[in-house]
Design an enzyme around this catalytic site. Sequence first.
Site, short mmCIF file in Angstrom:
data_model
loop_
_atom_site.label_atom_id
_atom_site.label_comp_id
_atom_site.label_asym_id
_atom_site.label_seq_id
_atom_site.Cartn_x
_atom_site.Cartn_y
_atom_site.Cartn_z
CG HIS A 194 3.20 63.11 -9.86
ND1 HIS A 194 2.14 63.64 -8.86
CD2 HIS A 194 2.38 62.58 -10.91
CE1 HIS A 194 1.16 63.15 -9.36
NE2 HIS A 194 0.89 62.52 -10.29
CE LYS B 11 2.60 21.99 13.82
NZ LYS B 11 1.74 21.05 14.42
CD GLU C 107 -6.50 37.77 1.96
OE1 GLU C 107 -6.08 38.97 2.16
OE2 GLU C 107 -5.47 36.95 1.93
CG ASP D 144 0.33 20.54 11.06
OD1 ASP D 144 -0.55 21.45 11.31
OD2 ASP D 144 1.07 20.05 12.01
#
Lengths: 511, 511, 511, 511
Positions: C503, C338, C208, C412
């Site tokens: 701003h 998981k 990525e 893992d």
Amino acid sequence: MDSRESLLAHLYTVGTLENVDGGVRFALKNRLFAATLTGVSRVELDGRAVPPADVTLELDGREVVAGDLDGGVPFPLRRIVHVRVVHPALDPGTHILGLTINAEPFGTLSFTVADGVVGKGDRHGGRIPRADDNTSPAVILERRRFVERVTGVDLHHVAQYSGDPAETEGNVENFIGVAQVPIGVAGPLRVDGEHAQGEFLIPLATSEGTLVASYNRGMKLLNAAGGVTCTVADEAMQRAPVFAFDSAREARAFRDWVNAHLDELRAAAEATTGRGRLTYVDTFLASRFAYLRFNFTTGDAAGQNMVGRATFAACSWILERVEGVRHFYLESNLGTDKKASQLNTLRTRGKRVTAEALVPATALEQVMRVQPASLARHAQAANVGAFLSGVNNNGLHSANGITALFIATGQDVANVAESSAGILHTELSSTGDLYVSITIPSLIVGTVGGGTGLATQRECLDLLGCRGDGKARKLAEIVAGVVLAGELSLASAISSLDWVSSHEQHGRNRA
Amino acid sequence: MDSRESLLAHLYTVGTLENVDGGVRFALKNRLFAATLTGVSRVELDGRAVPPADVTLELDGREVVAGDLDGGVPFPLRRIVHVRVVHPALDPGTHILGLTINAEPFGTLSFTVADGVVGKGDRHGGRIPRADDNTSPAVILERRRFVERVTGVDLHHVAQYSGDPAETEGNVENFIGVAQVPIGVAGPLRVDGEHAQGEFLIPLATSEGTLVASYNRGMKLLNAAGGVTCTVADEAMQRAPVFAFDSAREARAFRDWVNAHLDELRAAAEATTGRGRLTYVDTFLASRFAYLRFNFTTGDAAGQNMVGRATFAACSWILERVEGVRHFYLESNLGTDKKASQLNTLRTRGKRVTAEALVPATALEQVMRVQPASLARHAQAANVGAFLSGVNNNGLHSANGITALFIATGQDVANVAESSAGILHTELSSTGDLYVSITIPSLIVGTVGGGTGLATQRECLDLLGCRGDGKARKLAEIVAGVVLAGELSLASAISSLDWVSSHEQHGRNRA
Amino acid sequence: MDSRESLLAHLYTVGTLENVDGGVRFALKNRLFAATLTGVSRVELDGRAVPPADVTLELDGREVVAGDLDGGVPFPLRRIVHVRVVHPALDPGTHILGLTINAEPFGTLSFTVADGVVGKGDRHGGRIPRADDNTSPAVILERRRFVERVTGVDLHHVAQYSGDPAETEGNVENFIGVAQVPIGVAGPLRVDGEHAQGEFLIPLATSEGTLVASYNRGMKLLNAAGGVTCTVADEAMQRAPVFAFDSAREARAFRDWVNAHLDELRAAAEATTGRGRLTYVDTFLASRFAYLRFNFTTGDAAGQNMVGRATFAACSWILERVEGVRHFYLESNLGTDKKASQLNTLRTRGKRVTAEALVPATALEQVMRVQPASLARHAQAANVGAFLSGVNNNGLHSANGITALFIATGQDVANVAESSAGILHTELSSTGDLYVSITIPSLIVGTVGGGTGLATQRECLDLLGCRGDGKARKLAEIVAGVVLAGELSLASAISSLDWVSSHEQHGRNRA
Amino acid sequence: MDSRESLLAHLYTVGTLENVDGGVRFALKNRLFAATLTGVSRVELDGRAVPPADVTLELDGREVVAGDLDGGVPFPLRRIVHVRVVHPALDPGTHILGLTINAEPFGTLSFTVADGVVGKGDRHGGRIPRADDNTSPAVILERRRFVERVTGVDLHHVAQYSGDPAETEGNVENFIGVAQVPIGVAGPLRVDGEHAQGEFLIPLATSEGTLVASYNRGMKLLNAAGGVTCTVADEAMQRAPVFAFDSAREARAFRDWVNAHLDELRAAAEATTGRGRLTYVDTFLASRFAYLRFNFTTGDAAGQNMVGRATFAACSWILERVEGVRHFYLESNLGTDKKASQLNTLRTRGKRVTAEALVPATALEQVMRVQPASLARHAQAANVGAFLSGVNNNGLHSANGITALFIATGQDVANVAESSAGILHTELSSTGDLYVSITIPSLIVGTVGGGTGLATQRECLDLLGCRGDGKARKLAEIVAGVVLAGELSLASAISSLDWVSSHEQHGRNRA
């Protein structure tokens, strides 16, 4: 000596400094926890000390000289002690009041506050009328008249109550009357619990049409199945304070310290309560916060106040001993009182109770006109739906029965927020019958305290044989049984609308 | 022509087949949805057809010959039609009854059922007494006597009600009396809403001591802040059926078909209701299920029944047109009625309403004795706590105020399950004041229907100027304002116990 | 004598019955847990018993006569024992094989299965080539050629690996080559942990773009703040079996029995493992299920297999002693391996680790061009967003850094599912600086076992000084520090886009 | 004219101001979104304007005079434009640089920043070596040597890569080599999708032993069931900005405004992307925040960057038109990128894909040695477990297969955080076979962009026939099929350990 202004601040009621005959008076209202006043060691007005002999305390009509409190004056929750001082009348306007008292178990508290002297006449302008005896017929009437005058509404029905308003003290403030909630009766329901045994007529207070009828049908089905078996598996009531530190490492050390001092914490906590027992303290760390979740059993009371008081005492004991606490808050969203949470479902709040039944296919077909397989199938589709929606109850509507029973029996109805969680489980047995159970993981019920002593609520508890000590688990079992009746009834109604399914059995839709 | 046994099964009341003068009678009770009976085309007893001319319908005392229903007979929800057949008396025991009727908007329904003939005398053994006019003083008394006899409890107070029991029809079945819940009054609270404008006295029905007093203090604070601003941002009421198919691909095709037929669905749904409007249909796919979540506006009613009926009509329309549906259930845990869910928080159920205020530091200090920073800090620690516990409300106790208002004003109190969700947001302003808001994403309120017409509840709605049409959003605004008062009050109490913090300001604990 | 067919069924490999020189052979593959074969008491072929003396076991080239296993033959996980029987060649087709073996700690297992004899030639048709030495260059090449032939794809790059394929045994089956994931280096990052001390260069394996650069900027900022402080607060690895009973009451009794036998459970569990220690067993009851969640420490291994084996041993111990268990499953969705779960966030899975820093306003402005207040404000809005979305991480993207480190260091990677949970906390200090912390409640890391011994992964662990025993907490600290760098970097980028805010400071947008 | 300093700030790279031959140079690095530079209207150094003719831009070796940019200079993401100014050499120390540029589609941006001039020599002290051509062999080697020198570790294996490092540009910064992750091959798997049709060999990159073997067994089972049917039901990629207002009412008005301007928003968003299409904008209100969740389709790319850019463009369009926005942040925890959330499960992120199969009882028994009923029963117990634990996947371990495929095929592996959510549904069919499906509601896959072009990853995509345009849905189908194989395999293993169940069938445990 440690002075805890903020604590005392919580005792003092602003706007009560006033001139009275022969002196000046102000009020201390106990908004915290029951205590015993054992001394008033300092009263100052505008910086000038008042001799102890000139200070008098009034509680419940009794008057005591502040210098002579031997043994102490009980100072119950929500009660007012007036402190009267021999002193020239104060001018209207702001004055500075200094005060040091001793209140067990909180120790010496000292405090300085600015308050304004107002004449009595200013009081009742646009404000709700009150009096020291705030449940006398006179003040109730005055209050109701005030409301009627302000709003132009005639409170005819609200005013129709049959109990003694004095009995509502401890249940409500500024009493003006009652809401009348219709009660329907359902049942009998045959319950096979460890505490509830036999048939029970069920009073349901509700304004939702069909609720009583629907639960009634479910009870008929459960009876046909031989009754509903109910089991209380666990009980707990919690308060979860948070302690903030300068670093995660200090928070961790604090957690370890707490775990090493559980016996002392237990002693400190249990000293404040007759019924409450500290069972365990869960700890959760995140960032530099240490969250402690105190778990208690509370006898037959729902117990929120009891555990709040006990936890506060334990925390006081901690705060006197632990260095480095930067902030302390008595609640942290890990107690999740009056709110639904995954944590409650996991670890029980109130009672964890399961109602279960093996419903014969024939009973289901005769009473409800549906097949077990249809309900089982619906339960599966509803499980997937529950997983998608993130709902905290994969059943149908346990809140309906719980709420109706809570109103009828004087429970804290706001606890429907937690009590409405549920875990429904449905299985087809190998014989084709339907095993169905609902586990309510956080059912908050009590049979003493709270609203259980109110006139109509008392009667409804009596109907169930559930008033007073030793009855909370029985009530929990009955509630669970009622809830299962409602689940079966509504699930059957939904399943009976599955005309696709009914056709399928006759082979019409399948090519 | 499709016959829908299961649907009709839901209309038929088991155990009502009986011999009467000149014939045989049985009952159809509408437990489903309002309908119009437009024809009875078949009655069979034990396989033998009865001529239409021999069949009579009775509803509300009216009697109509089945063959002559021109225009139809209204068949409201929960009402019973007795079907009377000219026929020789049946022997005791089981008989087979066949029936085909036409009921709009559901079409032709046909049904065969076995029922047992019982003598009248068997009825009142251990069962709760009932009568056709089920709210007459006589039957109520009989019922109460029955309960008293069975349980040995004197229902003295439960019997003290001031409204007309007949008014409870549609609210409760098997009425025996009322639960009296004490009402305390708090306020006034200054509300700046779009619908609620001005000062309101708040009736709170509760048995939880200190609740009224605590909310009252919060209102005082909000008034000192100039009042509370309330905004209803959205509204929706849902019913979420599920359709099961043979495969995920068929479920997907169905979803696309539904999206392509929204106008027709809307027409079918809205035909059943005067107030309800179908706004949109959300679809969710998982496995081979297609879940549809119908979103409606419901005028000033809470609307659960309304949307149930309308959704059912839309589903009927679908089921007549779509092939391949294997099962259909009207609810699937994606409506999440009477339950807390992430989905409700995301997408609104009932009203989504926000109450907000900018509380000046001075007001907070004077009324509550705490600093804005202390509340802001608590909110942050409580946010982390909420994230850990998986609670559905990161505030403190909105259920308390909501429940007390719900009981007082005749709301469906079981909706506390959904309504207790909340999103509290607290910010320190650049000026050191406290911006605080609470958003209630699923507040279920109505000002017509349900319990809003009961005697005391009506009065409490009048107190708030919230009775009848056009008032539901006003009520939602008031509830939200009250809730914010309670949040500020309890948050201040918790923060004021942070004596660590208060010491820190005086430099004692910091080395 | 208890025979456990289902267990043995898990050992037997279908499709391996074959004629070999001088007899018949079949394979037992241990897909379960390490065991020791201590006896083969029965082999039957088509109902005819084979004398023990005619049965030989082959494991790792060693051959042992089945009747002479004194002390037993080790039978490690994933290894194959070939059983060779002196027997005439079997005809092609199906034969019945009966087998009784003894395998510690599981006891006597007996089993009957039908298997078909196939000629060797049938094997390699459309199936992936395999061999006993399944990581020899020859079979790897044969396998790659097979894949290339079937798919027509040239696996040129996949074939370029530098490590010894034999080292991948225990990491992968059917090895054909490697995926090459680019590694970028970031840092150094200054870490102040209890285990990690000093500056670390961080290898990030990712595809990525900008990830490495973004984390690098965050590290620069943390270094400017004096480094990141990291603390491991807890550790646990779980397996959560479920036991089903006939009723909720039996499930409750079982829970109580388990709580009374923790010492024995611990002994049974720990007998299977050198590193693992059973710390506590959490119990959860719902319906008639009892869920046990076994919590272990696992030394420096991630430990999922270790705790699976140990839990299974404890459950075996239970199942031999407890009557009334109807079903037993080793996993129940309360271990949540998981997978992301609230339970992991609450009660830790893997390591619970916090990284924190006090970032000076000047450093933030110089390195990131944003104000502390802007990040604090974003964190608040993002907290509300997190509450709405039901996300399990109120921070931004901890999964990015965790994944890149996991790939680089042989973790893992599927554990990103749990490890990506996070609790971000941001506070403005009284000096206007920014306190920021992230707590990762379920970070699964190991420095021994799993992929930590692979060639490139070993080097990356060495880069961090985190290879081998005693390093897992160090690695956890480094991961957390890296994650915090990424949070600061992305939060700054998002905040710097708030041009409204910028701003506002210059007064342009405010009227 | 609106100047957006903060935006430009994001373009400027601190620490690049330097003296070069004949002038001064600094760098603009585009860390935001692709743009086109169409003008440089102001360059000031220490307050002194530089004439446009003295300003030159360098990009990719090209040099352009700033006053002559007709048509504009492309300024891609992550690329650097050097701005060179004719100017006397600056003294070491801090200087003030002012700059106004025009960059489409963002308009005129102006900016003032203080930066320090440093000599080139200071750069490479303890910092990671970099160069303009940052993937040349020389700089990669220099970088690796630097890492080896600092850490004393020999990066022998990390240096073994077969692809061209230049191809990693856009995938990683500071490239030093690769992590080699072992690939095992499983299958073939027969897939019956709409995009994937036929048998596929599956490359799984993992270091978790038994994973490949376990999935392989599941595939064998699915093949025996005739293959796995896969269906993509939906797709979406999101970015969710938040806009803060002064009040809830303004936030509501903003929401309504947005809903009324969807066409314009779509145009603004889609102008930035070739593939992306804005499908709908979800809105969520809480407190005074308006959260917008932009939903896009992104062709065959995963699309996170694409939708970030498009959403930012839409928000820019909004910010130029809407008054009263107090703060704006491009992300708010309602996009839930790289995180698990209920919202993703409900409303799809990436692809929503279902894999399903009807597994014959005989196949299950032969391949896995378990009965369908055993798996169905486990699924039910696991559903209750999932409900208790608050897990986001009621299945077993979909993350395992997904991660291994993601690494192999160049997906953004951090998306395992979202992609690991799953909804498993298991039913016994009326014929006693097992219907099983898994729905992955947020599977993030792409077949173009990201890591799909890397050497080994490209080959693995080719293996699956999934490289390039038009293949993303095919890849999603294959991933789902693989995941279902893994669910069946592990569920069977767990169920086969239920020796209680297997005994029960033989009647031994039942009295």
